[in-house]
Design a protein around this motif. Structure first.
Motif, short mmCIF file in Angstrom:
data_model
loop_
_atom_site.label_atom_id
_atom_site.label_comp_id
_atom_site.label_asym_id
_atom_site.label_seq_id
_atom_site.Cartn_x
_atom_site.Cartn_y
_atom_site.Cartn_z
N ASN A 10 10.45 -38.39 1.64
CA ASN A 10 9.49 -39.50 1.78
C ASN A 10 9.58 -40.53 0.67
O ASN A 10 8.83 -41.49 0.64
N GLY A 11 10.53 -40.34 -0.26
CA GLY A 11 10.74 -41.32 -1.31
C GLY A 11 9.94 -41.08 -2.57
O GLY A 11 10.08 -41.82 -3.55
N SER A 12 9.10 -40.07 -2.58
CA SER A 12 8.26 -39.81 -3.76
C SER A 12 9.10 -39.47 -4.98
O SER A 12 8.80 -39.92 -6.08
N GLU A 13 10.16 -38.70 -4.79
CA GLU A 13 11.01 -38.34 -5.93
C GLU A 13 11.58 -39.59 -6.58
O GLU A 13 11.58 -39.72 -7.80
N GLN A 14 12.03 -40.53 -5.76
CA GLN A 14 12.59 -41.77 -6.30
C GLN A 14 11.52 -42.58 -7.02
O GLN A 14 11.78 -43.17 -8.07
N THR A 15 10.32 -42.60 -6.48
CA THR A 15 9.21 -43.30 -7.12
C THR A 15 8.92 -42.70 -8.49
O THR A 15 8.69 -43.42 -9.47
N PHE A 16 8.93 -41.36 -8.59
CA PHE A 16 8.68 -40.70 -9.87
C PHE A 16 9.76 -41.07 -10.88
O PHE A 16 9.47 -41.29 -12.06
N LYS A 17 11.00 -41.19 -10.41
CA LYS A 17 12.09 -41.57 -11.32
C LYS A 17 11.88 -43.00 -11.83
O LYS A 17 12.13 -43.28 -13.00
N VAL A 18 11.42 -43.87 -10.98
CA VAL A 18 11.14 -45.25 -11.39
C VAL A 18 10.04 -45.27 -12.45
O VAL A 18 10.13 -45.99 -13.45
N VAL A 19 9.01 -44.47 -12.25
CA VAL A 19 7.92 -44.40 -13.23
C VAL A 19 8.45 -43.90 -14.57
O VAL A 19 8.12 -44.46 -15.63
N ILE A 20 9.28 -42.88 -14.54
CA ILE A 20 9.86 -42.35 -15.79
C ILE A 20 10.70 -43.44 -16.46
O ILE A 20 10.61 -43.65 -17.68
N ASP A 21 11.51 -44.16 -15.69
CA ASP A 21 12.33 -45.23 -16.24
C ASP A 21 11.45 -46.33 -16.87
O ASP A 21 11.79 -46.87 -17.93
N GLN A 22 10.34 -46.65 -16.22
CA GLN A 22 9.43 -47.66 -16.77
C GLN A 22 8.81 -47.18 -18.08
O GLN A 22 8.67 -47.96 -19.02
N MET A 23 8.47 -45.90 -18.14
CA MET A 23 7.91 -45.35 -19.37
C MET A 23 8.95 -45.41 -20.50
O MET A 23 8.64 -45.80 -21.62
N ALA A 79 7.44 -19.57 -2.22
CA ALA A 79 8.78 -20.11 -2.43
C ALA A 79 9.20 -20.98 -1.24
O ALA A 79 9.76 -22.06 -1.43
N ALA A 80 8.90 -20.53 -0.04
CA ALA A 80 9.25 -21.31 1.16
C ALA A 80 8.45 -22.62 1.18
O ALA A 80 8.99 -23.68 1.52
N TYR A 81 7.18 -22.54 0.81
CA TYR A 81 6.34 -23.74 0.78
C TYR A 81 6.88 -24.73 -0.25
O TYR A 81 7.02 -25.91 0.02
N ARG A 82 7.21 -24.21 -1.45
CA ARG A 82 7.71 -25.08 -2.52
C ARG A 82 9.01 -25.75 -2.09
O ARG A 82 9.20 -26.95 -2.32
N GLU A 83 9.89 -25.00 -1.46
CA GLU A 83 11.17 -25.56 -1.00
C GLU A 83 10.94 -26.67 0.03
O GLU A 83 11.54 -27.74 -0.05
N SER A 84 10.06 -26.42 0.99
CA SER A 84 9.76 -27.42 2.02
C SER A 84 9.03 -28.62 1.42
O SER A 84 9.27 -29.76 1.80
N PHE A 85 8.15 -28.35 0.47
CA PHE A 85 7.40 -29.41 -0.20
C PHE A 85 8.36 -30.32 -0.98
O PHE A 85 8.28 -31.54 -0.89
N LYS A 86 9.29 -29.71 -1.71
CA LYS A 86 10.26 -30.50 -2.47
C LYS A 86 11.12 -31.34 -1.52
O LYS A 86 11.36 -32.52 -1.79
N LYS A 87 11.53 -30.75 -0.41
CA LYS A 87 12.31 -31.48 0.59
C LYS A 87 11.52 -32.70 1.09
O LYS A 87 12.08 -33.78 1.23
N MET A 88 10.22 -32.51 1.32
CA MET A 88 9.39 -33.60 1.78
C MET A 88 9.28 -34.70 0.73
O MET A 88 9.37 -35.89 1.03
N MET A 89 9.10 -34.31 -0.53
CA MET A 89 8.96 -35.29 -1.60
C MET A 89 10.24 -36.10 -1.78
O MET A 89 10.17 -37.28 -2.13
N ILE A 90 11.37 -35.51 -1.52
CA ILE A 90 12.64 -36.24 -1.58
C ILE A 90 12.75 -37.15 -0.37
O ILE A 90 13.07 -38.33 -0.49
N GLU A 95 11.75 -45.53 3.39
CA GLU A 95 12.44 -46.65 2.74
C GLU A 95 11.49 -47.80 2.43
O GLU A 95 11.58 -48.44 1.39
N LYS A 96 10.55 -48.06 3.33
CA LYS A 96 9.64 -49.21 3.20
C LYS A 96 8.38 -48.89 2.40
O LYS A 96 7.66 -49.81 2.01
#
Length: 148
Positions: free
Chosen positions: A37-50, A24-35, A115-116
């Motif tokens: 580092n911009g990965s979460e936003q990238t996944f949203k863009v992919v979903i929007d493109q689909m 649970a601690a790993y998942r929480e930290s992992f999710k924080k990292m994905m947000i 961001e970049k």
């Protein structure tokens, strides 16, 4: 004998609870990292493109439905993706590694890098395509020189 079984059961329960807490601690930290580092936003863009792609194929469907699907998949899709990626990251990076990466993304340099990253990724892919074409041409030339 009962004491040994009871001790074993207690040890197993303790190990299971500790593992669950660590996961649970790993998942929480992992999710924080994905947000961070911009990965979460990238996944949203992919979903929007689909969704845009499906929308072009099905113009008769109302915009409200597409909006609802987008919102739903943004939430569910990312959570599912985190669940799929979690074991991969756990295999290669410790919780300490993830926490250190989170600390980096909280710095000005880390925020700038996050961001970049989309622009860097896009430009790198274009450079990679050019490089691949060049290598492919050179490969074909060398084969032709050898009579193949």
């Amino acid at each position: 004998m009962k004491k040994i079984i009871l001790l074993f059961a207690f040890s197993l329960l303790t190990a299971t609870l500790t593992f669950s807490q660590d996961k649970a601690a790993y998942r929480e930290s992992f999710k924080k990292m994905m947000i961070a580092n911009g990965s979460e936003q990238t996944f949203k863009v992919v979903i929007d493109q689909m969704i845009s792609s499906y929308k072009a194929q099905r113009p008769e469907i109302k915009q409200e439905i597409w909006d609802g699907l987008g919102a739903s998949f943004h939430k569910i899709g990312i959570e599912e993706l985190l669940d799929l990626l979690l074991p991969v990251y756990q295999k290669h990076l410790s919780l300490e590694d993830i926490n250190n990466m989170n600390a980096f993304y909280e710095t000005p340099t880390g925020r700038k890098f996050a961001e970049k990253t989309p622009a860097i990724t896009q430009e790198s892919m274009q450079a990679g395509q050019l490089w691949g074409q060049k290598i492919g041409e050179e490969f074909a030339k060398k084969l032709a020189e050898k009579g193949n």
